[in-house]
Design an enzyme around this catalytic site. Structure first.
Site, PDB file in Angstrom:
ATOM      1  CE  LYS A 195      40.009  37.697  47.649  1.00  0.00           C
ATOM      2  NZ  LYS A 195      40.036  38.116  46.252  1.00  0.00           N
ATOM      3  CD  GLU A 255      40.306  34.892  53.976  1.00  0.00           C
ATOM      4  OE1 GLU A 255      39.364  34.061  53.956  1.00  0.00           O
ATOM      5  OE2 GLU A 255      40.201  36.049  53.558  1.00  0.00           O
ATOM      6  CG  HIS A 275      35.575  28.490  46.493  1.00  0.00           C
ATOM      7  ND1 HIS A 275      35.304  28.456  47.842  1.00  0.00           N
ATOM      8  CD2 HIS A 275      36.610  27.626  46.301  1.00  0.00           C
ATOM      9  CE1 HIS A 275      36.142  27.614  48.439  1.00  0.00           C
ATOM     10  NE2 HIS A 275      36.937  27.098  47.520  1.00  0.00           N
ATOM     11  NE  ARG A 333      33.062  42.625  40.182  1.00  0.00           N
ATOM     12  CZ  ARG A 333      32.307  41.594  40.531  1.00  0.00           C
ATOM     13  NH1 ARG A 333      30.999  41.654  40.399  1.00  0.00           N
ATOM     14  NH2 ARG A 333      32.845  40.502  41.028  1.00  0.00           N
TER      15      ARG A 333
END
Length: 624
Positions: free
Chosen positions: A118, A202, A237, A299
């Site tokens: 990330k 974040e 999540h 993917r």
């Protein structure tokens, strides 16, 4: 171009079956791989050839690249499709496939690496002019440095595993005092799931919408998008319900987000299917300047069927054609949106028990008609504790969003599964929620309404009557036809006296009237199960016996089979009610066990790394 003749799918369950379906239509031969636990699984039966790859645990079978490659060689496969999960985003595996002279149905290994971490991916996107979420992408992984950066960003803050995905390795931290414990938990889960415990931070968006764009690129330098999906309905999540297109998406915002997605794909010389995920601040509706890049999934996604439904395209066929060196089948202007599609993920889990995974035999399984059903299980099979607990994906498509939602709610309410528990009624509740129907959604939608959405419904008078009729039939005929489901069962003749039934330990009366229309079955354990609204309501005729475990006998029992990943106490410790005792990992998720009472730990009967079975006593607490 290099044609594919025989395709191996390096995955299991519904995605393997899904890929086989397209491969068969294209005239390709198919190869399944299976663990010892999956020897008789539906995906094995769906393939032309099947090869075993090891014991049940994924790290000894499906996650062993050398065994997958050996299976390809043994079966004569000339191409490998990774499905999603397992090895689909493993650049080393992709390289090994190519080095073995096989066709890799996926993006180039370099693109997987570029987008797999990330922090590096966000830096790359910034350089490509793609807006990214503010936060901390630095190299230091020192806990004190991370805590200091979290304070600089401002709470609440998100901790996210660098190599994370699928909602794993992510923690929301509301205040500084909770940061250290959340960081440790996030790192533990990240190390277990991805073999990498590094994290980034974040800023937390107060009303986030999860918007993702399906992209495709070929080896000739062209890239297109197939519009967007909204995946905002999530629990912990994990995506629960997805739809396409995103509700409330205006042309300007759509243009901004889809163009950014195509730029992102081109920036890494992408090939094949990919998903660019964005987070949008929905506090003032969707706006072009309030959507930021989060990550790229290199993917095919679980939710790809909604894109197929609104575009009329077969995404697996596109993958295979691109892998064979063909150009993109359509130009951007030729890809059109049609109607609205909604997908719901039907899981083997018990919402009334905190969504704990539910494993065991699928003695009764009825999935709905009228919607697309992608499933990897069958009646008579079982839900294994070793793998993801998905039973099926249900996908509805209609001209309008309202019609698609209504079709999906009806489909979820028609699900019948026993004795494994499912989230079907919970899904129906989500789909019928007025705010969801109105499109007033964000990623906190479920959390704010969880108690109401997950609460078991009281049986209706019709359900009670159906159970009473079943009890009468059992008394008259013995087992008779009650070994399986009887849809629309009726008792003829005059009404019988009320029948006493028990549900969750509570007595109630049902009046047979010969007019009830519910699917009912009786099982070998004495349950009379009535299916209503997606729920399996299990009545008994005998009063429940035995000690009520909630009365505080001090025994801490495992709610499921799993692995003990952390033990936070030892014998002699004084604990308060609600204090963390240990952490279990099952179905690829962590589950915390806390003290049900205050007291002294008398004994700890498991150790970190050990396996446990459902109902096993893990520890004992003496109340104080």
């Amino acid at each position: 171009m290099r044609p594919i003749r025989r395709l191996l799918v390096a995955n299991r369950g519904e995605i393997a079956i899904r890929v086989f379906r397209t491969a068969r239509r294209m005239g390709l031969e198919t190869v399944a791989v299976f663990s010892e636990a999956d020897a008789a699984a539906p995906h094995v039966m769906a393939a032309d050839v099947a090869v075993g790859v090891g014991p049940a645990p994924v790290r000894e079978s499906y996650l062993r690249p050398e065994r997958i490659l050996a299976a390809a060689k043994a079966s004569g496969a000339d191409a490998i499709h990774p499905g999603y999960g397992f090895l689909s985003e493993n650049a080393d595996f992709a390289e090994a496939v190519v080095a073995a002279g096989l066709i890799w149905v996926g993006p180039p290994p370099a693109a997987i690496r570029a987008m797999g971490l990330k922090d590096a991916a966000k830096a790359l996107m910034q350089a490509a002019g793609v807006p990214v979420t503010p936060g901390y992408l630095g190299e230091s992984q020192d806990a004190a440095d991370l805590a200091r950066e979290a304070g600089r960003i401002g709470f609440p803050v998100l901790i996210k595993a660098v190599a994370g995905g699928g909602g794993k390795g992510m923690r929301l931290v509301e205040e500084a005092a909770a940061f250290d414990a959340a960081l440790a938990s996030c790192r533990r889960e990240a190390a277990s799931s991805f073999g990498d415990d590094r994290v980034i931070l974040e800023t937390y968006v107060a009303r986030p919408r999860h918007i993702e764009v399906q992209v495709f690129a070929d080896s000739h330098g062209d890239a297109v998008h197939l519009f967007e999906r909204d995946c905002s309905l999530q629990r912990r999540h994990q995506k629960v319900i997805e739809e396409a297109p995103a509700p409330g998406m205006d042309p300007a915002t759509r243009a901004a987000v889809t163009e950014a997605a195509v730029r992102a794909a081109k920036a890494v010389a992408y090939e094949g299917a990919g998903t660019i995920e964005f987070i949008a601040d929905a506090s003032e509706g969707l706006r072009p300047d309030r959507i930021w890049f989060m990550e790229m999934n290199t993917r095919l996604q679980v939710e790809h069927p909604v894109t197929e439904a609104v575009t009329g395209l077969d995404l697996v066929e596109w993958q295979l054609r691109i892998a064979m060196g063909e150009p993109l089948p359509l130009a951007q202007a030729e890809i059109q949106l049609s109607g609205h599609a909604v997908e719901a993920r039907l899981y083997a889990e018990n919402p009334a028990a905190g969504f704990l995974p539910s494993t065991g035999p699928l003695n009764h399984l009825r999935l709905p008609k009228g919607v697309r059903v992608d499933s990897g299980v069958a009646e008579g099979g079982d839900v294994s504790p070793f793998y993801d607990p998905m039973i099926a994906k249900l996908i509805g498509h209609a001209e309008t969003r309202e019609a698609a939602i209504a079709a999906m709610a009806e489909a979820c309410e028609g699900v019948e599964v026993w004795p494994v528990r499912t989230n079907a009624a919970f899904l129906a509740n989500c789909l019928k929620a007025p705010d969801f129907i109105a499109g007033d959604i964000d990623t906190g939608f479920i959390a704010r309404r969880l108690d109401a959405l997950a609460a078991p419904r009281a049986p209706s008078a019709v359900a009670l009557s159906a159970a009473a009729e079943a009890a009468v039939a059992l008394a008259q005929d013995g087992d008779g036809p009650w070994g399986g489901g009887l849809a629309g069962f009726r008792v003829n003749g005059a009404a019988d006296p009320a029948v006493r039934l028990f549900l969750d330990g509570k007595a109630m009366l049902g009046s047979p009237n010969g007019m009830s229309e519910r699917s009912v079955l009786a099982d070998a354990d004495g349950h009379i199960v009535v299916f209503e609204g997606g729920e399996a309501i299990a009545f008994t005729q005998a009063a429940p016996g035995g000690l009520d475990e909630s009365s505080g006998d001090g025994a801490i029992r495992s709610p499921m089979p799993g692995k003990v990943t952390a033990v936070a106490v030892e014998a002699g410790d004084v604990v308060e009610k609600g204090q963390l005792l240990m952490v279990l990992e099952a179905m690829k998720m962590e589950h915390s066990l806390t003290a049900p009472i205050s007291g002294v730990v008398e004994a700890v009967l498991v150790s970190e790394g050990g396996q446990t079975t459902e109902g096993a006593v893990l520890a004992r607490i003496v109340p104080t």
